[in-house]
Design a protein around this motif. Structure first.
Motif, PDB file in Angstrom:
ATOM      1  N   VAL A 221    -144.202 -67.597 -34.360  1.00 45.76           N
ATOM      2  CA  VAL A 221    -143.406 -67.871 -35.563  1.00 45.76           C
ATOM      3  C   VAL A 221    -142.050 -68.451 -35.161  1.00 45.76           C
ATOM      4  CG1 VAL A 221    -142.255 -66.806 -37.555  1.00 45.76           C
ATOM      5  CG2 VAL A 221    -144.577 -66.120 -36.939  1.00 45.76           C
ATOM      6  N   PHE A 222    -141.436 -67.878 -34.133  1.00 49.55           N
ATOM      7  CA  PHE A 222    -140.149 -68.368 -33.647  1.00 49.55           C
ATOM      8  C   PHE A 222    -140.268 -69.815 -33.175  1.00 49.55           C
ATOM      9  CE2 PHE A 222    -136.823 -69.071 -30.546  1.00 49.55           C
ATOM     10  CZ  PHE A 222    -135.706 -68.500 -31.142  1.00 49.55           C
ATOM     11  N   THR A 223    -141.323 -70.131 -32.438  1.00 50.00           N
ATOM     12  CA  THR A 223    -141.530 -71.484 -31.911  1.00 50.00           C
ATOM     13  C   THR A 223    -141.743 -72.484 -33.043  1.00 50.00           C
ATOM     14  OG1 THR A 223    -142.428 -70.581 -29.859  1.00 50.00           O
ATOM     15  CG2 THR A 223    -142.943 -72.882 -30.351  1.00 50.00           C
ATOM     16  N   ALA A 224    -142.485 -72.106 -34.075  1.00 43.89           N
ATOM     17  CA  ALA A 224    -142.687 -72.993 -35.224  1.00 43.89           C
ATOM     18  C   ALA A 224    -141.358 -73.248 -35.937  1.00 43.89           C
ATOM     19  CB  ALA A 224    -143.710 -72.394 -36.189  1.00 43.89           C
ATOM     20  N   LEU A 225    -140.551 -72.222 -36.068  1.00 40.49           N
ATOM     21  CA  LEU A 225    -139.235 -72.366 -36.690  1.00 40.49           C
ATOM     22  C   LEU A 225    -138.340 -73.251 -35.819  1.00 40.49           C
ATOM     23  CD1 LEU A 225    -137.488 -71.488 -39.085  1.00 40.49           C
ATOM     24  CD2 LEU A 225    -136.867 -69.454 -37.775  1.00 40.49           C
ATOM     25  N   GLN A 226    -138.432 -73.079 -34.518  1.00 40.68           N
ATOM     26  CA  GLN A 226    -137.655 -73.904 -33.588  1.00 40.68           C
ATOM     27  C   GLN A 226    -138.019 -75.380 -33.758  1.00 40.68           C
ATOM     28  OE1 GLN A 226    -138.367 -72.971 -29.465  1.00 40.68           O
ATOM     29  NE2 GLN A 226    -136.498 -73.990 -28.801  1.00 40.68           N
ATOM     30  N   ALA A 227    -139.289 -75.678 -33.958  1.00 40.89           N
ATOM     31  CA  ALA A 227    -139.718 -77.064 -34.161  1.00 40.89           C
ATOM     32  C   ALA A 227    -139.112 -77.632 -35.451  1.00 40.89           C
ATOM     33  CB  ALA A 227    -141.240 -77.144 -34.197  1.00 40.89           C
ATOM     34  N   ARG A 228    -139.064 -76.838 -36.513  1.00 38.83           N
ATOM     35  CA  ARG A 228    -138.448 -77.301 -37.769  1.00 38.83           C
ATOM     36  C   ARG A 228    -136.970 -77.620 -37.560  1.00 38.83           C
ATOM     37  NH1 ARG A 228    -138.645 -73.320 -42.299  1.00 38.83           N
ATOM     38  NH2 ARG A 228    -137.612 -75.019 -43.384  1.00 38.83           N
ATOM     39  N   TYR A 229    -136.261 -76.743 -36.861  1.00 40.84           N
ATOM     40  CA  TYR A 229    -134.841 -76.972 -36.611  1.00 40.84           C
ATOM     41  C   TYR A 229    -134.621 -78.146 -35.668  1.00 40.84           C
ATOM     42  CZ  TYR A 229    -132.715 -73.170 -39.238  1.00 40.84           C
ATOM     43  OH  TYR A 229    -132.244 -72.366 -40.249  1.00 40.84           O
ATOM     44  N   ALA A 230    -135.504 -78.344 -34.705  1.00 39.95           N
ATOM     45  CA  ALA A 230    -135.378 -79.475 -33.781  1.00 39.95           C
ATOM     46  C   ALA A 230    -135.453 -80.789 -34.554  1.00 39.95           C
ATOM     47  CB  ALA A 230    -136.459 -79.415 -32.710  1.00 39.95           C
ATOM     48  N   ASP A 231    -136.290 -80.846 -35.591  1.00 42.06           N
ATOM     49  CA  ASP A 231    -136.390 -82.048 -36.429  1.00 42.06           C
ATOM     50  C   ASP A 231    -135.080 -82.366 -37.137  1.00 42.06           C
ATOM     51  OD1 ASP A 231    -139.038 -82.378 -35.711  1.00 42.06           O
ATOM     52  OD2 ASP A 231    -139.844 -81.482 -37.554  1.00 42.06           O
ATOM     53  N   HIS A 232    -134.217 -81.369 -37.291  1.00 42.61           N
ATOM     54  CA  HIS A 232    -132.922 -81.537 -37.957  1.00 42.61           C
ATOM     55  C   HIS A 232    -131.756 -81.554 -36.967  1.00 42.61           C
ATOM     56  CE1 HIS A 232    -135.490 -80.468 -41.295  1.00 42.61           C
ATOM     57  NE2 HIS A 232    -134.567 -80.897 -42.115  1.00 42.61           N
ATOM     58  N   GLY A 233    -132.072 -81.566 -35.668  1.00 47.31           N
ATOM     59  CA  GLY A 233    -131.040 -81.611 -34.647  1.00 47.31           C
ATOM     60  C   GLY A 233    -130.292 -80.303 -34.440  1.00 47.31           C
ATOM     61  N   LEU A 234    -130.881 -79.199 -34.903  1.00 44.92           N
ATOM     62  CA  LEU A 234    -130.199 -77.895 -34.790  1.00 44.92           C
ATOM     63  C   LEU A 234    -130.941 -76.938 -33.859  1.00 44.92           C
ATOM     64  CD1 LEU A 234    -129.069 -77.344 -38.483  1.00 44.92           C
ATOM     65  CD2 LEU A 234    -127.678 -78.035 -36.526  1.00 44.92           C
ATOM     66  N   ALA A 235    -131.816 -77.494 -33.014  1.00 47.61           N
ATOM     67  CA  ALA A 235    -132.503 -76.688 -32.006  1.00 47.61           C
ATOM     68  C   ALA A 235    -132.950 -77.612 -30.887  1.00 47.61           C
ATOM     69  CB  ALA A 235    -133.723 -75.979 -32.600  1.00 47.61           C
ATOM     70  N   ALA A 236    -133.110 -77.039 -29.711  1.00 48.02           N
ATOM     71  CA  ALA A 236    -133.684 -77.791 -28.604  1.00 48.02           C
ATOM     72  C   ALA A 236    -135.125 -78.118 -28.960  1.00 48.02           C
ATOM     73  CB  ALA A 236    -133.609 -76.963 -27.319  1.00 48.02           C
ATOM     74  N   SER A 237    -135.592 -79.253 -28.524  1.00 45.96           N
ATOM     75  CA  SER A 237    -136.975 -79.650 -28.816  1.00 45.96           C
ATOM     76  C   SER A 237    -137.949 -78.681 -28.199  1.00 45.96           C
ATOM     77  CB  SER A 237    -137.243 -81.058 -28.273  1.00 45.96           C
ATOM     78  OG  SER A 237    -136.453 -81.987 -28.935  1.00 45.96           O
ATOM     79  N   VAL A 238    -139.037 -78.455 -28.908  1.00 48.63           N
ATOM     80  CA  VAL A 238    -140.100 -77.597 -28.415  1.00 48.63           C
ATOM     81  C   VAL A 238    -140.964 -78.469 -27.516  1.00 48.63           C
ATOM     82  CG1 VAL A 238    -142.068 -76.184 -29.064  1.00 48.63           C
ATOM     83  CG2 VAL A 238    -140.047 -76.239 -30.527  1.00 48.63           C
ATOM     84  N   GLU A 239    -141.165 -78.023 -26.298  1.00 45.59           N
ATOM     85  CA  GLU A 239    -141.945 -78.810 -25.314  1.00 45.59           C
ATOM     86  C   GLU A 239    -143.402 -78.505 -25.444  1.00 45.59           C
ATOM     87  OE1 GLU A 239    -140.224 -80.684 -22.685  1.00 45.59           O
ATOM     88  OE2 GLU A 239    -138.344 -80.333 -23.718  1.00 45.59           O
TER      89      GLU A 239
END
Length: 169
Positions: A151-169
């Motif tokens: 769940v955390f990783t999916a949320l991280q991907a959403r934030y990465a799309d908005h420039g507010l998280a490191a990209s999920v590799e």
């Protein structure tokens, strides 16, 4: 769990990360979830820990991980049940919770000041805050949920799309 993402306002001294949530719970219930050590353990730390709270200005809130470091925050401002402010993990950072009673429950506005916004984004502070408030929502509903890396990783991907998280590799 909310679909509303946090916002980041860059300032001369750093950045303000803001979260807003509305809960169907009474303001005293939300205040208790923010300040009672047993209730904090249901949502704040991502892993099992001991939580200690000395709820007074100048007092501390600490998290003791069995296999890790102790995190300790100092309370800066307390005005029950509407305002709670404490230092945070990075030097010079702080977290402020503002609660307002509404007709249907309580609105929580949380502001996290960080001196170095890009470092905070890279470290996962924005995603961690959002996920913590998702877990608070579940705890307030009477159904605390354990930390879920998927769940955390999916949320991280959403934030990465908005420039507010490191990209999920």
């Amino acid at each position: 769990m909310t679909d509303t993402l946090a916002t980041l306002e860059r300032t001369d001294g750093g950045g303000l990360i803001r979260f807003e949530r509305t809960f169907p719970n009474a303001i005293d219930d939300v205040w208790s979830a923010l300040t009672d050590p047993d209730r904090l353990a249901d949502w704040w730390p991502p892993f099992a820990t001991n939580v200690h709270v000395d709820l007074r200005e100048g007092g501390t809130m600490s998290f003791d991980w069995p296999d890790g470091p102790q995190l300790e925050f100092r309370f800066l401002r307390i005005s029950p049940p509407a305002l709670l402010e404490h230092t945070h993990t990075s030097a010079g950072s702080w977290m402020r919770y503002e609660l307002d009673a509404t007709d249907g429950g309580t609105r929580l506005r949380a502001t996290y000041f960080v001196p170095e916004p890009d470092s905070s984004i890279e470290r996962g502070d924005v995603v961690g805050g959002h996920y913590g408030f998702d877990r608070l929502e579940a705890a307030l509903a009477g159904h605390p949920v354990p930390f879920d890396l998927d769940v955390f990783t999916a949320l991280q991907a959403r934030y990465a799309d908005h420039g507010l998280a490191a990209s999920v590799e």
